[in-house]
Motif scaffolding. Structure first.
Motif, mmCIF file in Angstrom:
data_model
loop_
_atom_site.group_PDB
_atom_site.id
_atom_site.type_symbol
_atom_site.label_atom_id
_atom_site.label_comp_id
_atom_site.label_asym_id
_atom_site.label_seq_id
_atom_site.Cartn_x
_atom_site.Cartn_y
_atom_site.Cartn_z
ATOM 1 N N MET A 1 -2.851 -16.026 8.047
ATOM 2 C CA MET A 1 -1.429 -15.924 8.279
ATOM 3 C C MET A 1 -0.660 -16.966 7.480
ATOM 4 S SD MET A 1 0.540 -15.919 11.874
ATOM 5 C CE MET A 1 1.624 -17.286 12.093
ATOM 6 N N LEU A 2 -1.126 -18.208 7.482
ATOM 7 C CA LEU A 2 -0.434 -19.267 6.757
ATOM 8 C C LEU A 2 -1.062 -19.533 5.390
ATOM 9 C CD1 LEU A 2 0.047 -21.825 9.684
ATOM 10 C CD2 LEU A 2 1.698 -20.186 8.821
ATOM 11 N N SER A 3 -1.976 -18.692 4.979
ATOM 12 C CA SER A 3 -2.712 -18.961 3.747
ATOM 13 C C SER A 3 -1.828 -18.991 2.503
ATOM 14 C CB SER A 3 -3.845 -17.952 3.559
ATOM 15 O OG SER A 3 -3.317 -16.642 3.487
ATOM 16 N N SER A 4 -0.665 -18.373 2.564
ATOM 17 C CA SER A 4 0.230 -18.383 1.402
ATOM 18 C C SER A 4 1.122 -19.628 1.367
ATOM 19 C CB SER A 4 1.103 -17.127 1.394
ATOM 20 O OG SER A 4 1.939 -17.110 2.533
ATOM 21 N N TYR A 5 1.071 -20.446 2.413
ATOM 22 C CA TYR A 5 1.874 -21.666 2.458
ATOM 23 C C TYR A 5 1.293 -22.722 1.518
ATOM 24 C CZ TYR A 5 4.540 -20.218 6.601
ATOM 25 O OH TYR A 5 5.375 -19.583 7.473
ATOM 26 N N SER A 6 2.160 -23.544 0.964
ATOM 27 C CA SER A 6 1.706 -24.654 0.123
ATOM 28 C C SER A 6 1.119 -25.750 1.006
ATOM 29 C CB SER A 6 2.871 -25.223 -0.695
ATOM 30 O OG SER A 6 3.748 -25.951 0.147
ATOM 31 N N ASP A 7 0.379 -26.648 0.390
ATOM 32 C CA ASP A 7 -0.171 -27.787 1.128
ATOM 33 C C ASP A 7 0.937 -28.599 1.788
ATOM 34 O OD1 ASP A 7 -2.694 -27.013 0.333
ATOM 35 O OD2 ASP A 7 -2.898 -28.571 -1.192
ATOM 36 N N ASN A 8 2.027 -28.828 1.058
ATOM 37 C CA ASN A 8 3.145 -29.601 1.616
ATOM 38 C C ASN A 8 3.754 -28.912 2.829
ATOM 39 O OD1 ASN A 8 2.926 -31.669 -0.238
ATOM 40 N ND2 ASN A 8 4.390 -30.773 -1.651
ATOM 41 N N GLU A 9 3.880 -27.596 2.761
ATOM 42 C CA GLU A 9 4.418 -26.861 3.906
ATOM 43 C C GLU A 9 3.473 -26.970 5.103
ATOM 44 O OE1 GLU A 9 6.932 -23.226 1.891
ATOM 45 O OE2 GLU A 9 4.740 -23.178 1.697
ATOM 46 N N LEU A 10 2.177 -26.874 4.831
ATOM 47 C CA LEU A 10 1.197 -26.976 5.910
ATOM 48 C C LEU A 10 1.222 -28.361 6.553
ATOM 49 C CD1 LEU A 10 -1.738 -25.012 4.280
ATOM 50 C CD2 LEU A 10 -0.325 -24.261 6.204
ATOM 51 N N VAL A 11 1.333 -29.396 5.732
ATOM 52 C CA VAL A 11 1.391 -30.763 6.266
ATOM 53 C C VAL A 11 2.629 -30.925 7.145
ATOM 54 C CG1 VAL A 11 1.707 -33.191 5.641
ATOM 55 C CG2 VAL A 11 0.000 -31.797 4.451
ATOM 56 N N SER A 12 3.728 -30.367 6.723
ATOM 57 C CA SER A 12 4.942 -30.432 7.551
ATOM 58 C C SER A 12 4.721 -29.749 8.893
ATOM 59 C CB SER A 12 6.116 -29.765 6.835
ATOM 60 O OG SER A 12 6.499 -30.530 5.719
ATOM 61 N N LEU A 13 4.025 -28.634 8.874
ATOM 62 C CA LEU A 13 3.732 -27.937 10.122
ATOM 63 C C LEU A 13 2.760 -28.726 10.992
ATOM 64 C CD1 LEU A 13 3.446 -24.274 8.789
ATOM 65 C CD2 LEU A 13 5.260 -25.213 10.240
ATOM 66 N N ILE A 14 1.790 -29.367 10.356
ATOM 67 C CA ILE A 14 0.839 -30.188 11.112
ATOM 68 C C ILE A 14 1.581 -31.327 11.809
ATOM 69 C CG2 ILE A 14 -1.100 -31.803 10.895
ATOM 70 C CD1 ILE A 14 -2.204 -29.938 8.689
ATOM 71 N N LYS A 15 2.574 -31.873 11.158
ATOM 72 C CA LYS A 15 3.373 -32.938 11.764
ATOM 73 C C LYS A 15 4.081 -32.462 13.023
ATOM 74 C CE LYS A 15 4.088 -35.591 7.576
ATOM 75 N NZ LYS A 15 5.043 -36.025 6.554
ATOM 76 N N ASN A 16 4.245 -31.143 13.142
ATOM 77 C CA ASN A 16 4.848 -30.555 14.337
ATOM 78 C C ASN A 16 3.781 -29.938 15.239
ATOM 79 O OD1 ASN A 16 7.646 -31.102 13.816
ATOM 80 N ND2 ASN A 16 7.520 -29.606 12.172
ATOM 81 N N ASP A 17 2.559 -30.476 15.137
ATOM 82 C CA ASP A 17 1.439 -30.074 15.998
ATOM 83 C C ASP A 17 1.001 -28.625 15.822
ATOM 84 O OD1 ASP A 17 1.186 -32.609 17.118
ATOM 85 O OD2 ASP A 17 2.615 -32.159 18.711
ATOM 86 N N SER A 18 1.071 -28.110 14.624
ATOM 87 C CA SER A 18 0.630 -26.739 14.386
ATOM 88 C C SER A 18 -0.876 -26.690 14.167
ATOM 89 C CB SER A 18 1.340 -26.152 13.157
ATOM 90 O OG SER A 18 0.761 -24.899 12.823
ATOM 91 N N HIS A 19 -1.570 -26.160 15.175
ATOM 92 C CA HIS A 19 -3.014 -25.987 15.036
ATOM 93 C C HIS A 19 -3.332 -24.954 13.967
ATOM 94 C CE1 HIS A 19 -3.013 -27.790 19.152
ATOM 95 N NE2 HIS A 19 -3.931 -28.514 18.545
#
Length: 70
Positions: A1-19
């Motif tokens: 689902m999130l595989s098209s997101y960039s690393d930076n976008e994923l890190v931002s989501l991780i900062k918001n507790d996105s498993h």
């Protein structure tokens, strides 16, 4: 689902507790990192432990960063 997101976008989501974002980072980098670790150590449980500690530290470090900046 999130595989098209960039690393930076994923890190931002991780900062918001996105498993889901964390899992995507793991899926993206887990195997290459494991192979690199195996090239420095030996394949097996030790290398798996190092990989696990790396990702645990990523999650915990991010959690500590969030708590310090609130």
């Amino acid at each position: 689902m999130l595989s098209s997101y960039s690393d930076n976008e994923l890190v931002s989501l991780i900062k918001n507790d996105s498993h889901a974002a964390f899992n995507t980072i793991y899926e993206r980098y887990g195997k290459p990192l494991y192979l690199f670790i195996c090239s420095k150590l030996e394949p097996g449980e030790i290398s798996k432990d190092v990989l696990q500690e790396l990702f645990v530290s990523l999650w915990e470090k991010d959690a500590r960063w969030c708590y310090r900046n609130h």
